[in-house]
Design an enzyme around this catalytic site. Structure first.
Site, PDB file in Angstrom:
ATOM      1  N   THR A   1       0.824  -1.091   0.229  1.00  0.00           N
ATOM      2  CA  THR A   1       0.057  -0.016   0.204  1.00  0.00           C
ATOM      3  C   THR A   1       0.867   1.269  -0.060  1.00  0.00           C
ATOM      4  O   THR A   1       1.005   1.854  -0.982  1.00  0.00           O
ATOM      5  CB  THR A   1      -0.961   0.122   1.303  1.00  0.00           C
ATOM      6  OG1 THR A   1      -1.995  -0.953   0.988  1.00  0.00           O
ATOM      7  CG2 THR A   1      -1.781   1.427   0.968  1.00  0.00           C
TER       8      THR A   1
ATOM      9  N   TRP B   1       1.290  -9.856   3.417  1.00  0.00           N
ATOM     10  CA  TRP B   1       0.657  -9.382   2.385  1.00  0.00           C
ATOM     11  C   TRP B   1       1.264  -9.878   1.113  1.00  0.00           C
ATOM     12  O   TRP B   1       0.456  -9.789   0.086  1.00  0.00           O
ATOM     13  CB  TRP B   1       0.629  -7.738   2.567  1.00  0.00           C
ATOM     14  CG  TRP B   1      -0.408  -6.861   3.130  1.00  0.00           C
ATOM     15  CD1 TRP B   1      -1.294  -6.214   2.912  1.00  0.00           C
ATOM     16  CD2 TRP B   1      -0.576  -6.915   4.665  1.00  0.00           C
ATOM     17  NE1 TRP B   1      -2.135  -5.748   3.711  1.00  0.00           N
ATOM     18  CE2 TRP B   1      -1.771  -5.819   5.125  1.00  0.00           C
ATOM     19  CE3 TRP B   1       0.071  -7.640   5.940  1.00  0.00           C
ATOM     20  CZ2 TRP B   1      -2.101  -5.881   6.127  1.00  0.00           C
ATOM     21  CZ3 TRP B   1      -0.618  -7.320   7.092  1.00  0.00           C
ATOM     22  CH2 TRP B   1      -1.397  -6.569   7.432  1.00  0.00           C
TER      23      TRP B   1
ATOM     24  N   ARG C   1     -15.412   2.684   3.912  1.00  0.00           N
ATOM     25  CA  ARG C   1     -16.072   1.728   3.375  1.00  0.00           C
ATOM     26  C   ARG C   1     -16.604   0.811   4.505  1.00  0.00           C
ATOM     27  O   ARG C   1     -15.820   0.828   5.801  1.00  0.00           O
ATOM     28  CB  ARG C   1     -15.130   0.730   2.512  1.00  0.00           C
ATOM     29  CG  ARG C   1     -13.928   0.019   3.378  1.00  0.00           C
ATOM     30  CD  ARG C   1     -13.042  -0.798   2.713  1.00  0.00           C
ATOM     31  NE  ARG C   1     -12.274  -0.086   1.915  1.00  0.00           N
ATOM     32  CZ  ARG C   1     -11.020   0.561   2.277  1.00  0.00           C
ATOM     33  NH1 ARG C   1     -10.819   0.175   3.629  1.00  0.00           N
ATOM     34  NH2 ARG C   1     -10.174   1.014   1.466  1.00  0.00           N
TER      35      ARG C   1
ATOM     36  N   ASN D   1      -3.203 -11.490   3.158  1.00  0.00           N
ATOM     37  CA  ASN D   1      -4.182 -10.485   3.186  1.00  0.00           C
ATOM     38  C   ASN D   1      -4.964 -10.175   1.897  1.00  0.00           C
ATOM     39  O   ASN D   1      -4.485  -9.754   0.887  1.00  0.00           O
ATOM     40  CB  ASN D   1      -3.494  -9.323   3.497  1.00  0.00           C
ATOM     41  CG  ASN D   1      -4.253  -8.047   3.852  1.00  0.00           C
ATOM     42  OD1 ASN D   1      -4.841  -7.931   4.802  1.00  0.00           O
ATOM     43  ND2 ASN D   1      -4.494  -7.148   2.901  1.00  0.00           N
ATOM     44  N   GLU D   2      -6.183 -10.185   2.026  1.00  0.00           N
ATOM     45  CA  GLU D   2      -7.314  -9.970   1.158  1.00  0.00           C
ATOM     46  C   GLU D   2      -7.094 -10.762  -0.242  1.00  0.00           C
ATOM     47  O   GLU D   2      -7.461 -10.081  -1.313  1.00  0.00           O
ATOM     48  CB  GLU D   2      -7.399  -8.355   0.948  1.00  0.00           C
ATOM     49  CG  GLU D   2      -7.906  -7.638   2.347  1.00  0.00           C
ATOM     50  CD  GLU D   2      -7.886  -6.362   2.106  1.00  0.00           C
ATOM     51  OE1 GLU D   2      -7.471  -5.704   1.071  1.00  0.00           O
ATOM     52  OE2 GLU D   2      -8.013  -5.685   3.038  1.00  0.00           O
TER      53      GLU D   2
ATOM     54  N   GLU E   1      -9.588  -6.266   9.856  1.00  0.00           N
ATOM     55  CA  GLU E   1      -9.044  -5.065   9.566  1.00  0.00           C
ATOM     56  C   GLU E   1     -10.295  -3.989   9.243  1.00  0.00           C
ATOM     57  O   GLU E   1     -11.019  -4.557   8.809  1.00  0.00           O
ATOM     58  CB  GLU E   1      -8.441  -5.085   8.176  1.00  0.00           C
ATOM     59  CG  GLU E   1      -7.602  -3.579   7.957  1.00  0.00           C
ATOM     60  CD  GLU E   1      -6.729  -3.786   6.484  1.00  0.00           C
ATOM     61  OE1 GLU E   1      -5.919  -5.011   6.388  1.00  0.00           O
ATOM     62  OE2 GLU E   1      -7.022  -2.850   5.572  1.00  0.00           O
TER      63      GLU E   1
END
Length: 693
Positions: A92, A134, A383, A181-182, A257
């Site tokens: 990120t 990540w 969000r 992660n995600e 998260e």
């Protein structure tokens, strides 16, 4: 005065001690049992490089920031610290160093997450530690280098070694591990990871699955072995609601998260609302903020989305934002292992809007009630979208029943995020006079956008320090010969966006230098890194326009990159670094060529030519950008003096490599035209935020 009722104003909150005729009380009652066990409130360092600028903060300001985050009964008093298991790839706001750049080596001094976990533990030995990848180094991804699950033994070995290093080198006990992660999870990997942990003395480490949404719940319901391997289900940005399948598993449910919102008072309202409503609506027993500390350059992605802000290690300036004190309303008066009361008996919504949760200590002796009345427009999170709702000023009556019936007073802490106008700060985390409880009843008038804690716990403190130094721009003259660092540390203020840069001692005459370490494409997380095969490392002030950058560089003799660059007016990093524009001077020593480009991918050529001959592997490169021209030298010999594109007009200084591979850098020098403080992004979330990569 009404008959049988006495009103007393307490710092803007009307407290009413009721002797009779309390209307529609909300019961606080343990006689019917308890709800779920509270697992804590936490923050994330990672996803990525979100703590980068904190590392070299001057004392005492660094310790002060850490106290506001982790010290019990002082500030946020975080109960969980979740960190990135660095994977050498952008995640990120930059890339974090891996403990295993390559399959044949290990090093547990790299990166700063070890340091941060140690500092958190120093302040709160009971804090829970949670590690999550990540990204992964390319070797974990096997031949395709884009999927860590092609051979589950590789990521299991990789993560096991991280746990071993944490314990053997730093004496850190990790409590929780995530998957990826995600991104997609692998059921065979999760099962193998559980077995690997158990077989190697880490049966205490619990697995959280799968740090995305609730998808893994259906798999758990159909696979008993998977269900035994996964301890908790972790969802990102659940919007305060869980999934029916997740509830059916019987697992503890986490917002693993959440938040990710600009930390003005609207961000504080978002955080206050979801800390309560994640349990009221979704039975989630832990909520973890991305991120814990916003400590990365403005305007990298998601600037100021931490619980507090610390972005000036050159001055020590930092800002304690409202989410710190909203966190304290829960964390300073609870501990992990407390129990929620049941819905309808201490947990619920108010008829006039807002919510309340009640938690009880394991011995049943202490009670904490947390109230929030955040309005829709003052608590919008980034969000997911927030459906319309209304909150009004209202009179709230609690009836203490069961073992709480004998309570005679409750300590009170109060915050109001807005003082009648948007962005006008109200009152933050102030101790009020204790409220007397008469005949088991306590009543108070609550207004909109308030957080209130009523508790039998006698502690609590609004920690404070003298104001830190005033904010100043990044120094316009900057020099670093890298001699003052321990080996394997990342150099101060250089914020790697892709690749991994660390201090290496190469011996005389250069001694300690900065080396780019990544040799091949990582298993990327940010989309940008899947589209580029080169590294970039930013430094300085985004407002710089006229600047000279100079340094010595050498391409590695073994596993070397094809070349390197110095750059100015670089307009972006993080997840968009592949799209970065600026003035990039690429040097290709093995080809004796240079290339001046208007972008990171060096597709927007400005000029190119031959390099002067050199008798050394080390060469000095200088780039000067002033107004509409750029000039460059190589070992003090002129390369060019040319006109350049009008845009971008300003940006960071950067160094990096043309391809994955080793390059050493030394003697960084920057001279920039002084500029004012960086323009701030709009605080209106709808204007500022873009979808996260």
């Amino acid at each position: 005065m009404e008959s049988g009722r006495v009103f007393i104003a307490v710092a803007g909150v009307w407290a009413l001690f009721v002797t009779a005729h309390a209307a529609k009380p909300y019961p606080i009652d343990d006689s019917t049992g308890y709800g779920r066990t509270f697992d804590g409130i936490g923050g994330i360092s990672g996803g990525g490089a979100t703590s980068k600028l904190l590392v070299n903060y001057p004392q005492p300001y660094r310790d002060q920031v850490l106290d506001f985050l982790f010290k019990p009964n002082f500030g946020a008093a975080l109960q969980i610290l979740k960190v990135e298991i660095g994977g050498d790839a952008c995640s990120t706001d930059g890339s974090e160093a891996s403990h295993m750049h390559n399959s044949w080596e290990e090093n547990y001094q790299r990166g700063y997450e070890w340091w941060l976990m140690l500092e958190a533990k120093k302040r709160n030995p009971n804090i829970k530690l949670y590690g999550l990848p990540w990204a992964f180094p390319g070797w974990v991804g096997g031949p395709t280098r884009d999927n860590p699950w092609t051979d589950p033994e590789r990521p299991a070995y990789y993560v096991l070694n991280w746990l071993r290093g944490a314990k053997a080198v730093h004496n850190l006990t990790i409590d929780y591990l995530g998957i990826w992660n995600e991104r997609m999870y692998s059921i065979p990997y999760i099962k193998l990871l559980r077995k690997t942990l158990d077989d190697n003395g880490f049966s205490n480490v619990k697995i959280v699955g799968a740090d995305k949404k609730w998808e893994i719940a259906d798999d758990i319901l159909q696979d008993e072995e998977l269900g035994a391997a996964v301890e908790n289900i972790g969802c990102h940005y659940p919007g305060t609601f869980s999934d029916p399948s997740a509830m059916k598993t019987g697992k503890q449910l986490w917002a693993s998260e959440d938040y990710s919102t600009f930390n003005d008072n609207v961000g504080g309202g978002c955080w206050g609302r979801i800390l309560n409503m994640n349990y009221v609506n979704g039975n989630m027993t832990a909520t973890i903020s991305w991120n814990a500390i916003a400590s990365y350059y403005n305007p990298l992605p998601w600037f100021r989305t931490g619980l507090m802000t610390a972005v000036e290690p050159w001055t020590g300036n930092y800002a304690v934002e409202s989410p710190i004190w909203i966190t304290a309303h829960t964390t300073q008066f609870t501990e992990i292992g407390w129990r929620y009361l049941r819905h309808g008996a201490g947990v619920g919504n108010f008829t006039g809007g807002g919510s309340y949760v009640s938690l009880v200590s394991p011995d049943g002796k202490d009670l904490t009630i947390v109230i929030e009345t955040m309005s829709h427009d003052h608590s919008i999170c980034v969000r997911p979208p927030l459906e319309p709702y209304n909150v009004t000023k209202q009179r709230v009556t609690f009836q203490l029943k069961g073992s709480f019936a004998s309570i005679t007073s409750l300590n009170m802490w109060y915050s109001r995020l807005f003082n009648g106008a948007v962005n006008v700060t109200g009152t933050m985390f102030e101790r009020q006079a204790p409220l007397k409880v008469v005949n088991g009843m306590v009543q108070l008038d609550v207004a909109v956008d308030e957080a209130i804690t009523l508790t039998t716990v006698s502690g609590g403190q609004k920690g404070s320090y003298p104001p830190p130094p005033s904010s100043q721009p990044f120094p316009s003259t900057y020099n670093d010969d890298f001699e003052g660092y321990p080996e394997h540390m990342e150099p101060n203020n250089l914020a790697q966006q892709t690749g991994s840069f660390e201090i290496i001692d190469v011996g005389s005459p250069h001694n300690k230098v900065v080396r780019q370490m990544v040799l091949s494409q990582p298993v990327h997380w940010c989309k940008a890194e899947g589209r580029t095969n080169r590294s970039i490392n930013l430094i300085g002030n985004y407002n710089w326009t006229d600047v000279t950058v100079q340094m010595d560089a050498k391409v590695g003799e073994v596993n070397g990159s094809s070349g390197y660059f110095v750059a100015a007016r670089v307009d972006r990093g993080g997840g968009e670094s592949d799209q970065a524009e600026g003035i990039f001077l690429y040097i290709f020593p093995n080809k004796s060529k240079y290339h001046l480009s208007g972008d990171f991918e060096h597709k927007k050529g400005i000029t190119e030519g031959e390099l002067p001959s050199s008798n050394s592997d080390w060469n000095n490169v200088m780039l000067t950008v002033q107004g509409g021209t750029a000039s460059g030298t190589y070992n003090n010999q002129k390369l060019f003096n040319v006109s350049i594109p009008a845009n971008p007009k300003y940006g960071f200084v950067a160094i990096g490599t043309d391809s994955w591979g080793i390059v050493d850098y030394d003697n960084l020098m920057i001279k920039a035209k002084p500029v004012a403080n960086l323009r701030q992004k709009p605080k209106d979330n709808t204007l500022y935020y873009k979808p996260k990569a």
